[in-house]
Every structure is written in C-alpha cells, then in structure tokens.
Scaffold this motif. Structure first.
Motif, short mmCIF file in Angstrom:
data_model
loop_
_atom_site.label_atom_id
_atom_site.label_comp_id
_atom_site.label_asym_id
_atom_site.label_seq_id
_atom_site.Cartn_x
_atom_site.Cartn_y
_atom_site.Cartn_z
N ALA A 1 53.20 72.36 47.26
CA ALA A 1 52.60 73.06 48.60
C ALA A 1 52.32 74.24 48.02
N THR A 2 51.72 74.68 47.02
CA THR A 2 51.86 76.17 46.38
C THR A 2 50.20 76.31 46.08
N ASP A 3 49.39 77.31 46.22
CA ASP A 3 48.10 77.52 45.64
C ASP A 3 48.52 78.50 44.44
N VAL A 4 48.35 77.76 43.32
CA VAL A 4 48.76 77.96 41.92
C VAL A 4 48.06 79.25 41.47
N ASP A 5 48.37 80.27 40.92
CA ASP A 5 47.56 81.26 40.41
C ASP A 5 47.73 80.92 38.71
N PHE B 1 60.76 85.09 37.27
CA PHE B 1 59.65 84.05 37.29
C PHE B 1 59.04 83.94 38.68
N ARG B 2 57.83 83.70 38.77
CA ARG B 2 56.88 83.68 39.93
C ARG B 2 57.07 82.40 40.62
N TYR B 3 56.89 81.30 39.81
CA TYR B 3 57.22 79.82 40.47
C TYR B 3 58.41 79.18 39.93
N GLY B 4 58.90 79.34 38.85
CA GLY B 4 59.90 78.44 38.27
C GLY B 4 61.34 79.09 38.44
N ARG B 5 62.57 78.24 38.39
CA ARG B 5 63.82 78.60 38.40
C ARG B 5 64.69 78.10 36.98
N ALA B 6 65.39 78.84 36.50
CA ALA B 6 66.06 78.45 35.24
C ALA B 6 67.33 77.83 35.80
N VAL B 7 67.43 76.46 35.38
CA VAL B 7 68.60 75.62 35.75
C VAL B 7 69.29 75.18 34.67
N ASP B 8 70.63 74.69 34.74
CA ASP B 8 71.30 74.15 33.60
C ASP B 8 70.83 72.98 32.98
N ARG B 9 70.67 72.81 31.67
CA ARG B 9 70.02 71.54 31.03
C ARG B 9 70.97 70.39 31.44
N ALA B 10 72.36 70.71 31.71
CA ALA B 10 73.26 69.49 31.87
C ALA B 10 72.91 68.85 33.20
N ALA B 11 72.35 69.68 34.24
CA ALA B 11 72.06 69.33 35.63
C ALA B 11 70.94 68.19 35.61
N ASN C 1 47.13 82.47 35.87
CA ASN C 1 47.63 83.50 35.23
C ASN C 1 49.22 83.54 35.45
N ASP C 2 49.59 83.45 36.78
CA ASP C 2 51.05 83.83 37.10
C ASP C 2 51.83 82.54 36.26
N LEU C 3 51.17 81.29 36.32
CA LEU C 3 51.82 80.04 35.87
C LEU C 3 51.64 80.42 34.31
N ALA C 4 50.99 81.12 33.79
CA ALA C 4 50.87 81.05 32.22
C ALA C 4 51.98 82.03 31.89
N SER C 5 52.25 83.09 32.77
CA SER C 5 53.41 83.93 32.46
C SER C 5 54.56 83.50 32.84
N ASP C 6 54.86 82.49 33.49
CA ASP C 6 56.12 81.68 33.74
C ASP C 6 55.97 81.00 32.30
N ALA C 7 55.46 80.25 31.88
CA ALA C 7 55.45 79.62 30.70
C ALA C 7 55.75 80.40 29.57
N SER C 8 55.21 81.43 29.46
CA SER C 8 55.56 82.50 28.40
C SER C 8 57.03 83.02 28.44
N ALA C 9 57.28 82.92 29.85
CA ALA C 9 58.92 83.51 30.12
C ALA C 9 59.63 82.34 29.71
N ALA C 10 59.36 81.30 30.05
CA ALA C 10 60.31 80.04 29.68
C ALA C 10 60.43 79.85 28.17
N LEU C 11 59.28 79.99 27.60
CA LEU C 11 59.58 80.14 25.88
C LEU C 11 60.37 81.15 25.13
N THR C 12 60.23 82.31 26.05
CA THR C 12 61.17 83.33 25.46
C THR C 12 62.55 83.72 25.98
N TYR C 13 62.79 82.72 26.90
CA TYR C 13 64.01 83.11 27.91
C TYR C 13 65.39 82.82 26.87
N ASP C 14 66.17 83.38 27.33
CA ASP C 14 67.56 83.58 26.65
C ASP C 14 68.54 83.94 27.85
#
Length: 672
Positions: free
Chosen positions: A393-397, A423-433, A399-412
């Motif tokens: 239910a989001t009006d996706v921007d 993150f504008r849209y995403g949330r970092a969750v445990d891989r085990a979950a 550019n912001d989604l691409a920024s989230d993708a870049s942040a996810a690739l570099t996230y530590d």
C-alpha cells in the motif's frame, strides 16, 4: 565447394536440403565461400495484402486520443468541407481501414497533430499473418544489406543469413524458417525506409499493433522499478565496467542495458537468440566481463520451474556478481509448504540474499491484482541480517527504493547496528527468522520510523488545530433525476447471498492486545466504534496469527452487538478482530461495499442476527453511480469529524495553555 559449405553450414543442410542446394549453387557461381546476394532475381510473388490501420493505430499515427478518431467518424463536416472518414474494410471483431485512404484524409482535412503522418504511416500500417519476432528477425537481416528484401528470393535470404550468421547463433534458422512472406518483407522495407535509423525502426515496431498484441506482461512501472534496482546493483559493483546478464525478454533487456559496459548472453537466458537479434538492432555491444548483474524474471512461470531457474542463477553467481530476481510474490515472499518450501530454502542456504521486497499491485498486465516480489542476491555470503519490505500500500519512489537496495548490499549489522533506521522502505531482520514455513516478507513490514513529536507544545497544537478550523466549510449537494418506476424492490438476505456463493464471509481472529505495537504496520480492525484498531508488528502477526485471513480493499467489516455497525476497509491487508467479521463482494455484485455498510449501519439495534439482514439489490449499471455518491458523502462526513476533532483539540489546548500560562489570548480572536 558443396562439401565445404555442407560442413560450414550443417544446420541448413539438415533443415532444408533443397534450399541448401540452391544456396550452394549461388556460392559456386561466385566462386566464394560466402554467398554473394544478387538483388535482381526473378521469382513468383504471392499477392500482397493492402496495409491497414485499426482505430487505435489511426489515433497513434495522428497523435490524438482514441475518442478523437471516433468523433471524426461521426462528424464528416471538416474545415475542408464534407469529407467523411474512410469506411472500414472489414468489421470482423476489429475494424480496419486502408492506410493510404486514412493518410490522404488526414492531409486533406488537416486533422491530427502529426505533420509527418505519411512518412510515419508504414510503421503503423500492418498486414496480417506475421508476428513482431518475425519483423525483428527480418529487420536485423535488412540491416546487413543495401537492397530491399522484397527483391530477394528464399535462396537470397538464406545466403544473406549465412553471411551474417555462419554458425547459426542467432539469425540463420529463423530466416530460413520464415521463408518468403511478401507482406512481411514489404512491411520491413517500408519500416526501414521511414525510420530515422535502426533503433528508431525497432522502437516503431515495438510500439505498433504487433508490439501491443505481444506485450511483455510487465507494465512500464514494473520495468522502471527493475531498471532502478539494476542500476543500483551496477553502481555497487563498479559502474561502467559491469556487464548485464539479462535473463528477461528482449524489450525489457533494452531498457535495463543503459549504463552497462555491454550485455553478456549465455545458455541461461530465457530467449538468447531473440535477444541477440534485438541487440544487433539496438547497437548494444556483446561483452565478456568478470562482473555482471544477472537479472531474471520468472513472471508467468510455474512454481516448480521458477524455483529451478532461480536456483540455477544463484549457483551461477560469482564473487563479483549480483543477481536480481523478479517473480510472483506468492513464490518469493509468502510462506511455502512441502516440496516448494524445501526448494526455496535450498536456494537461500548460501546466505547470499540481501533484500526481499513485496511490490505493489498492478505491475503485471496479465494479472493486475497479483503482486510481484523482488530478490537481490549477492555472489558472496553476507551477514546475519536481510532487508525486507512490504510495499503493498505504498507509492514507491524508485530512487528511494534504489537507495534501499544500495544500503542493503553494503549493510553490515556488526558495524551498523542501528542502520535499519536509515532505510526508507526496508527493515533489517535476522536471517534465522526467515527459516521454516514463515513468510519471507511478513505482510505489512516496513522501515522503523521515529515517533513524531512536533505537536508537543500547547501553542503548536493550537496552531495545528486552527489550520483545520479556519478553512471554509463547503456544502454537500446531490443532483438527482426521476427514475423509472418500479413496483417491486429487489432484496435478499445475507443468508441467501452466502448460501448462493454471491458473497464471501471472513471470520474474525481473537487478537491479544498485549501484542499491540504503536509503530506496527499491520492493522487489526474492529467494526465496533468503541473498540479501537490495534497495530501489530508484521513479524509478530506472522508468528502468532499465521492462519488468519487478511482483508482485501473493499471488504466490509461488521459486528452484530451491541448494535449492527460496519465499515469499509479501503486499504486491505488487515486482520479482523473477533467478534467482528468481514464480507467480501465479488466485482459483479449488484450492491457495492459502501452501500452495504450504509445499510448495516441503519439497522435497528435489535437486528443482531446477520444472516437475517435484508439488503437491496440494485439494477445493473446503478452500482457505480451510487458508490461514487456515497464515497463523496463519506468524505464530507469525514471532513466534519476532522473539524469537530480539531475544534475539541483547540478548546482543550486553549484551556490548558491559558491555565499553564503558556498561551495569552488576544481580544482579536473571533469565530469564522
């Protein structure tokens, strides 16, 4: 010579020995290992069809709307006199008009916005009996010679294909398989002549009736999202030195290739031969690179086949590669069971998944309401966190989604423990979950946001309230006309409609208020006005209420006690809190959701058995007008409630601010 050519072109020898002999004789005549094409051959020609235009083609050619063409046909009076629009040649389902007659009419009347309609007409004027792929194939062949294809025989066409593709990597078999189609060759020659170049000719072919009928399935918005994500991955890997591995269809690959060093085509492509032909026309270079963004679309594939090719792509990723996968949300984001769950778990066991997103509806033309999902997979193992996002239910921007993708690739997660707030849209969750049968992307999950404390001060609250109360209050009026008299009003009970399958009932779920989260994104709705909605964290909702059915936009949530009351869920994706239930109306229902909710809200308090509730059934065609008027009435009531709430808030803060000494009223304060 025959033996040498037979060894050189075994694919043609095995496919058509007669045609091979004719081509071989041409080679021998010119004493060359490569055939020399002669443009002055004599052959029998089948009668060609006349080029035609549909009404949609006329609108595109004239650069006007489809309705404008309809008006032209109805009104023969033009600035140049009485000039009726050319009559259709046929009316067997789709009306077609002679292209030369339409162009002449446009020039005589001066109508339309395209001054070069005659030059552009060949791109829109089609005959019947060939496909877009055949046009692209012959257009690629036409780009390799300096003569019209209509002057060539089958042997000439095959010889030219030999010369361009001696190993039959992308063109030879297709040219031989198509053979001599006079209408197709004439259209390609006209298209090549009228275009500004090969790329323009390809664009015109894809925008023509053939391109529209063979649509790739993804909307322009979906391709834009995919392009933004692909660009982010390219920049992450190193920019201009990165190649694109587009395991998608050719039109999408053309859009994605911009900015890349080139395209690499391997055995894993969905349709590598067609892609090679398109790239030949689009002037996209084929390269070999140690780093690539590998894009795969499994939209429209069966679940088992999609998971198989997804696994193949993940296994093919090198340390300097990134994979982008687009497919059904039910397969990429939702919970799976049995064999499918095991296959997806095996694909994700390499710990390369860095981001998973459920995209908004409406990105797939073949199933407008079905959602798509997106994966970004790195070629190396990542940390313990995965970025997930539900964009339903989001009006996706983009550019912001691409920024989230870049942040996810570099996230530590080790060095950036609080990076989820970036993150504008995403949330970092445990891989085990994400293991087990749980959804990979919990419904409603989004980025964590800080609470807004902008109205903490009395003065700020008063100013915010006066922004609402100072606005003029518009009236609400409804225009009605006398309707056809009816002796009998058609009605039915909810019990009858449920038994007949004309309406669907969703039972409620008992939701523990202890799980309520003020920053949650999953609503647990109740139809009881005294029972406020709850907000739940998506992971909590998925863990504790995995079997609860979610609402869809337009569902009517209702309750029987203490009195009948209903409301329409316009957003969808919510849990229904027991004792509330929900009613789901089919698209062809004679009663809309707003009307059904209004009927329930006007029932007496004693009517506490929902199956006995009688609802009126409208006549066909009346639902839309009634729903639109009721929506306007609801908006008017919502505006009144908003003003009432703002006025009450204003009164409270005026009293509290004056008592605390933080506000001083001036005598100029007045109503109105």
């Amino acid at each position: 010579m025959a033996g040498r050519n037979q060894n050189r072109w075994p694919w043609l020898y095995g496919q058509d020995k007669t045609l091979f002999s004719r081509v071989n004789r041409r080679c021998h005549m010119h004493s060359s290992a490569f055939p020399v094409v002669s443009c002055h051959c004599v052959r029998e020609e089948a009668p060609m069809q006349s080029p035609t235009l549909t009404a949609e083609d006329v609108a595109r050619l004239a650069m006007v709307s489809r309705q404008a063409v309809t008006n032209w046909r109805r009104r023969p009076n033009t600035a140049a006199g009485m000039l009726p629009f050319p009559p259709p040649l046929s009316a067997d389902g789709v009306e077609r008009f002679a292209a030369d007659e339409v162009v002449a009419w446009l020039e005589k009347t001066g109508r339309g916005r395209n001054a070069e309609a005659r030059a552009d007409a060949p791109a829109f004027s089609l005959r019947e009996g060939f496909s877009l792929d055949e046009v692209v194939t012959m257009l690629a062949l036409r780009s390799m010679c300096d003569c019209d294809l209509t002057a060539l025989s089958a042997a000439d066409l095959a010889a030219l294909a030999y010369e361009a593709d001696p190993d039959d990597e992308f063109l030879g078999s297709e040219v031989v398989g198509i053979g001599v189609k006079a209408d197709l060759l004439a259209y390609v020659d006209d298209l090549h002549e009228s275009a500004f170049g090969l790329i323009d000719a390809l664009d015109r072919a894809e925008e023509s009736r053939l391109g529209r009928s063979g649509h790739r399935g993804l909307t322009d918005a979906a391709v834009t999202v995919l392009a933004s994500i692909t660009t982010a991955c390219r920049l992450f890997l190193g920019g201009d030195v990165v190649a694109l591995d587009p395991r998608v269809n050719a039109p999408t690959a053309r859009v994605l290739a911009e900015g890349f060093a080139g395209v690499t085509v391997g055995a894993g492509h969905v349709d590598g031969r067609r892609l090679r032909r398109t790239l030949t026309l689009a002037d996209v270079e084929l390269v070999s690179s140690d780093s690539a963004v590998r894009v795969l679309s499994v939209v429209g594939e069966t679940d088992h086949a999609a998971l198989q090719v997804m696994d193949d792509l993940v296994l093919d990723l090198g340390p300097a590669d990134v994979g982008v996968i687009l497919g059904p949300s039910s397969l990429l984001c939702d919970g799976l069971r049995g064999r499918l769950d095991a296959m997806r778990a095996d694909t994700l066991s390499g710990r390369g998944l860095v981001m998973a997103a459920r995209l908004p509806r409406g990105l797939w033309t073949n199933a407008h309401r079905q959602q798509l999902g997106l994966w970004i997979v790195a070629g190396v193992e990542k940390g313990a966190k995965v970025v997930v996002a539900d964009l339903t239910a989001t009006d996706v921007d983009v550019n912001d989604l691409a920024s989230d993708a870049s942040a996810a690739l570099t996230y530590d997660s080790a060095t950036l423990p609080d990076a989820s707030r970036a993150f504008r849209y995403g949330r970092a969750v445990d891989r085990a979950a994400l293991s087990g049968r749980r959804p990979l992307v919990a419904p409603g999950i989004r980025a964590i946001q800080l609470a807004d404390a902008a109205y903490g001060h009395h003065r700020d609250r008063v100013l915010a309230a006066t922004l609402i109360t100072s606005q003029p209050l518009p009236g609400f009026d409804v225009h009605v006309a006398p309707g056809e008299q009816q002796v009998v009003v058609s009605a039915a009970s909810l019990g009858e409609l449920l038994a007949a399958g004309r309406i669907d009932l969703l039972k409620g779920t008992r939701v523990d208020a202890a799980y309520s989260d003020p920053v949650g994104t999953v609503r647990a709705v109740s139809a009881d006005p005294a029972d406020a909605d709850l907000l739940l964290d998506p992971l909590v909702a998925a863990e504790h209420y995995p079997r609860a059915r979610r609402t869809e936009p337009g569902d009517v949530v209702f309750v029987e006690r203490p009195r009948p009351h209903a409301s329409v869920d316009h957003e969808g994706g919510s849990l229904v809190r027991y004792p509330s239930r929900a009613l789901r109306l089919p698209p062809d229902s004679l009663l809309g959701p707003l009307a059904l909710a209004a009927v329930i809200n006007r029932l007496p308090s004693s009517a506490q058995e929902y199956r006995a509730w009688n609802v009126p059934l409208l006549r066909a065609g009346e639902r839309g007008a009634l729903e639109g008027t009721l929506a306007a009435a609801d908006a008017y009531l919502a505006d009144l409630h908003r003003r009432t709430a703002a006025t009450n808030d204003l009164i409270d803060n005026l009293i509290q601010g004056a008592a605390a000494g933080t506000l001083a009223l001036t005598p100029t304060t007045k109503a109105g």
